[in-house]
Design a protein around this motif. Structure first.
Motif, PDB file in Angstrom:
ATOM      1  N   TYR A 248     116.229 120.649  -1.947  1.00 60.07           N
ATOM      2  CA  TYR A 248     115.635 121.647  -2.835  1.00 60.07           C
ATOM      3  C   TYR A 248     116.678 122.093  -3.852  1.00 60.07           C
ATOM      4  O   TYR A 248     117.869 122.088  -3.566  1.00 60.07           O
ATOM      5  CB  TYR A 248     115.156 122.866  -2.040  1.00 60.07           C
ATOM      6  CG  TYR A 248     114.129 122.507  -0.996  1.00 60.07           C
ATOM      7  CD1 TYR A 248     112.792 122.393  -1.333  1.00 60.07           C
ATOM      8  CD2 TYR A 248     114.511 122.265   0.324  1.00 60.07           C
ATOM      9  CE1 TYR A 248     111.847 122.037  -0.382  1.00 60.07           C
ATOM     10  CE2 TYR A 248     113.583 121.915   1.275  1.00 60.07           C
ATOM     11  CZ  TYR A 248     112.255 121.808   0.923  1.00 60.07           C
ATOM     12  OH  TYR A 248     111.331 121.449   1.856  1.00 60.07           O
TER      13      TYR A 248
ATOM     14  N   TRP B  80     118.615 124.992  -6.198  1.00 55.69           N
ATOM     15  CA  TRP B  80     119.157 126.319  -5.923  1.00 55.69           C
ATOM     16  C   TRP B  80     118.054 127.377  -6.013  1.00 55.69           C
ATOM     17  O   TRP B  80     117.291 127.397  -6.970  1.00 55.69           O
ATOM     18  CB  TRP B  80     120.262 126.607  -6.929  1.00 55.69           C
ATOM     19  CG  TRP B  80     120.936 127.910  -6.765  1.00 55.69           C
ATOM     20  CD1 TRP B  80     120.883 128.966  -7.610  1.00 55.69           C
ATOM     21  CD2 TRP B  80     121.798 128.288  -5.711  1.00 55.69           C
ATOM     22  NE1 TRP B  80     121.645 129.989  -7.149  1.00 55.69           N
ATOM     23  CE2 TRP B  80     122.234 129.599  -5.971  1.00 55.69           C
ATOM     24  CE3 TRP B  80     122.248 127.652  -4.562  1.00 55.69           C
ATOM     25  CZ2 TRP B  80     123.085 130.295  -5.138  1.00 55.69           C
ATOM     26  CZ3 TRP B  80     123.114 128.341  -3.721  1.00 55.69           C
ATOM     27  CH2 TRP B  80     123.525 129.628  -4.010  1.00 55.69           C
ATOM     28  N   ARG B  81     117.946 128.218  -4.997  1.00 52.71           N
ATOM     29  CA  ARG B  81     116.994 129.337  -4.898  1.00 52.71           C
ATOM     30  C   ARG B  81     115.533 128.901  -4.717  1.00 52.71           C
ATOM     31  O   ARG B  81     114.627 129.699  -4.881  1.00 52.71           O
ATOM     32  CB  ARG B  81     117.094 130.266  -6.106  1.00 52.71           C
ATOM     33  CG  ARG B  81     118.424 130.941  -6.221  1.00 52.71           C
ATOM     34  CD  ARG B  81     118.417 131.888  -7.401  1.00 52.71           C
ATOM     35  NE  ARG B  81     119.760 132.346  -7.690  1.00 52.71           N
ATOM     36  CZ  ARG B  81     120.207 133.554  -7.382  1.00 52.71           C
ATOM     37  NH1 ARG B  81     119.448 134.413  -6.782  1.00 52.71           N
ATOM     38  NH2 ARG B  81     121.439 133.889  -7.687  1.00 52.71           N
ATOM     39  N   TYR B  82     115.280 127.651  -4.387  1.00 52.73           N
ATOM     40  CA  TYR B  82     113.909 127.193  -4.194  1.00 52.73           C
ATOM     41  C   TYR B  82     113.639 126.741  -2.752  1.00 52.73           C
ATOM     42  O   TYR B  82     112.664 126.067  -2.497  1.00 52.73           O
ATOM     43  CB  TYR B  82     113.575 126.037  -5.144  1.00 52.73           C
ATOM     44  CG  TYR B  82     113.293 126.494  -6.547  1.00 52.73           C
ATOM     45  CD1 TYR B  82     112.000 126.777  -6.961  1.00 52.73           C
ATOM     46  CD2 TYR B  82     114.327 126.658  -7.450  1.00 52.73           C
ATOM     47  CE1 TYR B  82     111.741 127.210  -8.252  1.00 52.73           C
ATOM     48  CE2 TYR B  82     114.090 127.091  -8.735  1.00 52.73           C
ATOM     49  CZ  TYR B  82     112.794 127.363  -9.129  1.00 52.73           C
ATOM     50  OH  TYR B  82     112.551 127.798 -10.402  1.00 52.73           O
TER      51      TYR B  82
ATOM     52  N   ASP C  20     110.605 129.498   2.786  1.00 55.84           N
ATOM     53  CA  ASP C  20     110.846 130.591   3.728  1.00 55.84           C
ATOM     54  C   ASP C  20     111.106 130.022   5.122  1.00 55.84           C
ATOM     55  O   ASP C  20     110.555 128.989   5.503  1.00 55.84           O
ATOM     56  CB  ASP C  20     109.642 131.532   3.770  1.00 55.84           C
ATOM     57  CG  ASP C  20     109.483 132.299   2.472  1.00 55.84           C
ATOM     58  OD1 ASP C  20     110.492 132.474   1.763  1.00 55.84           O
ATOM     59  OD2 ASP C  20     108.349 132.716   2.183  1.00 55.84           O
TER      60      ASP C  20
ATOM     61  N   GLN D 212     123.763 133.155   4.956  1.00 58.98           N
ATOM     62  CA  GLN D 212     122.568 133.977   5.084  1.00 58.98           C
ATOM     63  C   GLN D 212     122.267 134.280   6.551  1.00 58.98           C
ATOM     64  O   GLN D 212     121.858 135.399   6.888  1.00 58.98           O
ATOM     65  CB  GLN D 212     121.378 133.283   4.424  1.00 58.98           C
ATOM     66  CG  GLN D 212     121.498 133.221   2.915  1.00 58.98           C
ATOM     67  CD  GLN D 212     120.483 132.287   2.285  1.00 58.98           C
ATOM     68  OE1 GLN D 212     119.971 131.365   2.932  1.00 58.98           O
ATOM     69  NE2 GLN D 212     120.204 132.503   1.009  1.00 58.98           N
TER      70      GLN D 212
ATOM     71  N   CYS E 287     123.365 122.965  -5.746  1.00 58.08           N
ATOM     72  CA  CYS E 287     123.679 123.993  -6.727  1.00 58.08           C
ATOM     73  C   CYS E 287     124.810 123.484  -7.617  1.00 58.08           C
ATOM     74  O   CYS E 287     125.447 122.479  -7.310  1.00 58.08           O
ATOM     75  CB  CYS E 287     124.057 125.306  -6.055  1.00 58.08           C
ATOM     76  SG  CYS E 287     125.280 125.178  -4.760  1.00 58.08           S
TER      77      CYS E 287
END
Length: 131
Positions: free
Chosen positions: A19, A21-23, A26, A33, A52
């Motif tokens: 994926y 970055w930031r995608y 959930d 994290q 990223c």
């Protein structure tokens, strides 16, 4: 977002879903994290990855549901960490302890790094004799 970074099936990245970055979906999280949530990967395999910095860096993703709680800090672990931090702050040549970590690139404190090889050896001998 680059198109090559989006590969949910893992077809183009060796079977690992990828994926941008930031995608990330959930339920998946990076080590950092997980740590913020008081969790650790706990031996589980990497579920997906996230690119990223234009594909220069990769962050591995783990399932939050399968993560385990962080192990508590024991007195022995705390003592070992304190000893390791003290070693990082102590110059190996003059044996002086500083408030900052001695640069690993120099291998000694800043004043000792300006000495020539012979002066360093003499100072190390004196420090051993004084201890």
């Amino acid at each position: 977002m680059r198109a090559v970074d989006l590969d949910p099936s893992g077809e183009h990245h060796g079977g690992t879903p990828t994926y941008p970055w930031r995608y990330a979906p959930d339920g998946l999280a990076t080590r950092r994290q997980l740590r913020k949530l008081g969790l650790r990967p706990g031996g589980q395999d990497v579920v997906a990855q996230m690119f990223c910095r234009n594909g220069q860096r990769v962050a591995y993703l783990y399932r939050v549901a399968a993560a385990k709680p962080v192990r508590p800090m024991t007195p022995a672990r705390r003592a070992a960490l304190a000893k390791a931090h003290l070693a990082r702050r102590t110059c190996k040549v003059c044996r002086t302890t500083y408030e900052y970590c001695v640069p690993r690139s120099l291998g000694c404190c800043l004043p000792c790094s300006e000495l020539d090889h012979q002066e360093r050896e003499q100072l190390a001998i004196l420090a051993v004799l004084a201890a």
